[in-house]
Design a protein around this motif. Structure first.
Motif, PDB file in Angstrom:
ATOM      1  N   ARG A  52       0.912  -1.047  -0.070  1.00 53.21           N
ATOM      2  CA  ARG A  52       0.043   0.097  -0.030  1.00 53.21           C
ATOM      3  C   ARG A  52       1.040   1.193   0.143  1.00 53.21           C
ATOM      4  N   ARG A  53       0.257   2.475  -0.439  1.00 49.74           N
ATOM      5  CA  ARG A  53       1.114   3.530  -0.856  1.00 49.74           C
ATOM      6  C   ARG A  53       1.700   4.222   0.312  1.00 49.74           C
ATOM      7  N   GLY A  54       0.913   4.191   1.513  1.00 53.09           N
ATOM      8  CA  GLY A  54       1.107   4.832   2.808  1.00 53.09           C
ATOM      9  C   GLY A  54       2.182   3.874   3.520  1.00 53.09           C
ATOM     10  N   SER A  65      -2.816   7.796   4.362  1.00 49.31           N
ATOM     11  CA  SER A  65      -2.850   8.274   3.011  1.00 49.31           C
ATOM     12  C   SER A  65      -3.975   7.603   1.948  1.00 49.31           C
ATOM     13  N   GLU A  66      -4.542   6.535   2.330  1.00 51.64           N
ATOM     14  CA  GLU A  66      -5.465   6.121   1.710  1.00 51.64           C
ATOM     15  C   GLU A  66      -7.025   6.959   1.804  1.00 51.64           C
ATOM     16  N   SER A  67      -7.069   7.448   3.237  1.00 51.34           N
ATOM     17  CA  SER A  67      -8.238   8.273   3.567  1.00 51.34           C
ATOM     18  C   SER A  67      -8.315   9.659   2.886  1.00 51.34           C
ATOM     19  N   ASP A  90     -14.504  10.494  -2.209  1.00 51.57           N
ATOM     20  CA  ASP A  90     -15.567   9.436  -2.682  1.00 51.57           C
ATOM     21  C   ASP A  90     -15.980   8.920  -0.932  1.00 51.57           C
ATOM     22  N   LEU A  91     -15.498   9.244  -0.098  1.00 47.69           N
ATOM     23  CA  LEU A  91     -16.071   8.362   1.269  1.00 47.69           C
ATOM     24  C   LEU A  91     -17.028   9.244   1.845  1.00 47.69           C
ATOM     25  N   VAL A  92     -16.926  10.621   1.480  1.00 54.00           N
ATOM     26  CA  VAL A  92     -18.178  11.547   1.936  1.00 54.00           C
ATOM     27  C   VAL A  92     -19.194  11.414   1.070  1.00 54.00           C
ATOM     28  N   ALA A  93     -18.990  11.177  -0.229  1.00 53.38           N
ATOM     29  CA  ALA A  93     -20.182  10.822  -1.229  1.00 53.38           C
ATOM     30  C   ALA A  93     -20.799   9.504  -0.948  1.00 53.38           C
ATOM     31  N   PHE A  94     -20.184   8.525  -0.257  1.00 56.66           N
ATOM     32  CA  PHE A  94     -20.866   7.373  -0.124  1.00 56.66           C
ATOM     33  C   PHE A  94     -21.015   6.871   1.427  1.00 56.66           C
TER      34      PHE A  94
END
Length: 543
Positions: free
Chosen positions: A109-111, A198-200, A206-210
């Motif tokens: 994962r990137r982070g 990092s992912e958040s 998108d997290l807010v939208a869903f």
């Protein structure tokens, strides 16, 4: 590349480490000598002898006091110089290794990858400054102190030597044993927290939208709680080590007082024997912490070893062939996959003449991006062959292949800087005229000319101040500046509406000119005009 090759010092760093070690021993020795001399001076002065008897001790106290600070400064200066040289070399070599593996050879994962490159690589500093140097300095100084005490009173010397052995062996072993699991959990937990953070941040919209913000925050909080628990266990281990160390030194002092009082020693000599072991508390005080940090360093080095041990997805020949002038592409019987997994790509024949166009289409998961990775020499094929100008790609130098073949992906990275700086990444010596030419060929020049700062306009994080189509055009202008002869367009219209996508493809084909173009897309209906060759991939080709 082995782990020892990047963390062991070179000749210059080893020289500075030797200076730091010598200065550390002299500084610690000055601390012990200062306390011993002071104890003798105060005890002797109580009998009010002639002042000339005390002059040597008075001068020695001053010398040891000044020397302790001076030698400690030299130790810190030399030690940090060597350690930071090693850190710079280690980080550079780890970056080179990541470049060899990226992008298809990194299953991280990137982070977590960022934590390994920053936090785990920083363990090189701790290894030399907080583990190796303190332990060696403490061992040498403690041995010399025990020899001095033994020369004055052998019995007390044996007692102090036993206490030193316990402090140097049993205390760090117990500290490391209790901290081992916690310290390894800290290294892993930092990577987990960094990855989730990092992912958040990257997917916040998108997290807010869903409506998934609460779940993500709970998962992040759980990771943080686990990290905090590991850090508390580590702190408890450090406290245990310090308590045991005080017990050892205090016990040596008390036993020395008892034995010395029964031996009818002179007052100044008794003061030296009783008080000198107290100086070892400062000398040996870093050993429990060093044992604790050693467990943490081991966990970080294990994480670095995982990166170093990862197999390269593409290997180069020992004697690569010169890059051919012809830019035609030919693929025959190609099979490719990742690691030990199944084949994700099977394709028959693709023959693209120099300056030609080919459309490769198929649903998501059919291997289009894998084909791009093979063409760019980022991944070795398992079977079949891929030729550039009549020569097998596996017999050509990877860097030279990527200088001839360029890639435009669906999510090209745009840096949080100006339009000019983003373009100069492809050609650092390009003039403003060349930058404008590339922008106009990508049909972005008119838009940039209307901006108040034009080329100096900041694009925001991940190009947030640009639309999706504008980001792709900026990335394509950067690709044109790199002067590639073969262009691979991997889903360049993803996330764009139909009208914008069709216009973008029209402009991309027009700006490509006489270059060879390979278009990879699952939306072939957006191609503005028929292409001479169409290849369809299917998920059913996987094994």
């Amino acid at each position: 590349m082995s782990l020892s090759s990047i963390v062991l010092p070179d000749r210059r760093a080893a020289g500075w480490l030797l200076v730091a070690l010598t200065s550390g021993v002299l500084a610690s020795g000055s601390s012990v000598a200062l306390l011993a001399t002071s104890a003798w001076l105060i005890s002797a002065a109580a009998a009010q002898p002639p002042v000339l008897v005390l002059m040597v001790a008075i001068v020695a106290v001053r010398a040891f006091g000044i020397g302790r600070g001076l030698f400690r400064y030299v130790q810190r200066l030399a030690g940090h110089d060597a350690a930071y040289r090693l850190l710079a070399r280690t980080r550079a070599r780890m970056t080179d290794r990541l470049e060899e593996l990226a992008p298809v050879g990194l299953d991280l994962r990137r982070g977590d990858l960022l934590a390994r490159l920053l936090l785990d690589v920083d363990c090189v500093l701790d290894l030399w400054l907080r583990v190796v140097l303190p332990v060696v300095v403490a061992a040498v100084t403690a041995t010399a102190t025990v020899a001095l005490i033994g020369a004055l009173q052998p019995v007390i010397g044996v007692q102090v030597g036993f206490a030193v052995l316990v402090a140097c062996i049993m205390v760090p072993w117990l500290t490391a044993a209790t901290a081992r699991h916690a310290e390894r959990s800290i290294a892993k937990g930092r990577g987990e927290v960094a990855a989730r953070a990092s992912e958040s941040l990257q997917s916040a919209a998108d997290l807010v939208a869903f409506g998934a913000v609460d779940d993500v925050i709970c998962a992040f909080a759980d990771a943080d709680v686990r990290l905090a628990a590991a850090e508390r266990r580590s702190a408890w281990s450090a406290g245990l080590g310090n308590a045991l160390l005080v017990l050892c030194v205090g016990g040596a002092t008390v036993s020395g007082l008892v034995v010395g009082s029964r031996s009818h020693l002179a007052g100044p000599t008794l003061a030296v024997l009783v008080l000198t072991p107290l100086a070892l508390l400062d000398v040996l005080g870093e050993i429990p912490l060093a044992a604790q940090i050693a467990a943490r360093v081991r966990g970080s080095l294990d994480r670095l070893r995982e990166v170093l041990a990862a197999p390269r997805p593409a290997t180069g020949p020992a004697s690569p062939h010169a890059l051919p002038r012809d830019r035609s592409l030919r693929v025959h019987g190609l099979r490719a996959g990742y690691g030990d997994g199944p084949d994700v790509l099977q394709v028959g024949d693709i023959d693209v003449p120099e300056g030609g166009r080919v459309l490769i289409t198929g649903p998501s998961g059919s291997g289009k991006s894998t084909l791009a990775a093979v063409l760019l020499r980022l991944l070795d094929p398992r079977a079949g062959e891929v030729n550039l100008g009549g020569f097998d790609l596996t017999q050509l130098d990877s860097e030279k292949v990527r200088s001839a073949i360029g890639l435009l992906t669906q999510d090209c990275y745009v840096f949080d800087t100006s339009i000019r700086e983003n373009l100069l990444l492809a050609c650092p010596d390009a003039s403003d005229l060349q930058l404008w030419n590339a922008l106009h060929r990508a049909r972005l020049g008119d838009f940039v000319e209307r901006l108040p700062r034009q080329l100096g306009t900041m694009v925001g994080e991940h190009g947030a101040r640009l639309s999706g189509g504008e980001r792709q055009r900026l990335a394509f202008a950067r690709l044109l500046l790199a002067r590639h002869d073969v262009l691979i367009l991997d889903e360049p219209t993803e996330h764009l509406d139909e009208e914008t996508a069709r216009a973008l493809l029209m402009d991309l084909f027009g700006a490509a000119g006489s270059r060879t173009v390979v278009l990879l897309t699952h939306r072939p209906e957006l191609v503005p005009y028929p292409l001479p060759q169409i290849v369809r991939l299917s998920r059913r080709t996987q094994c």
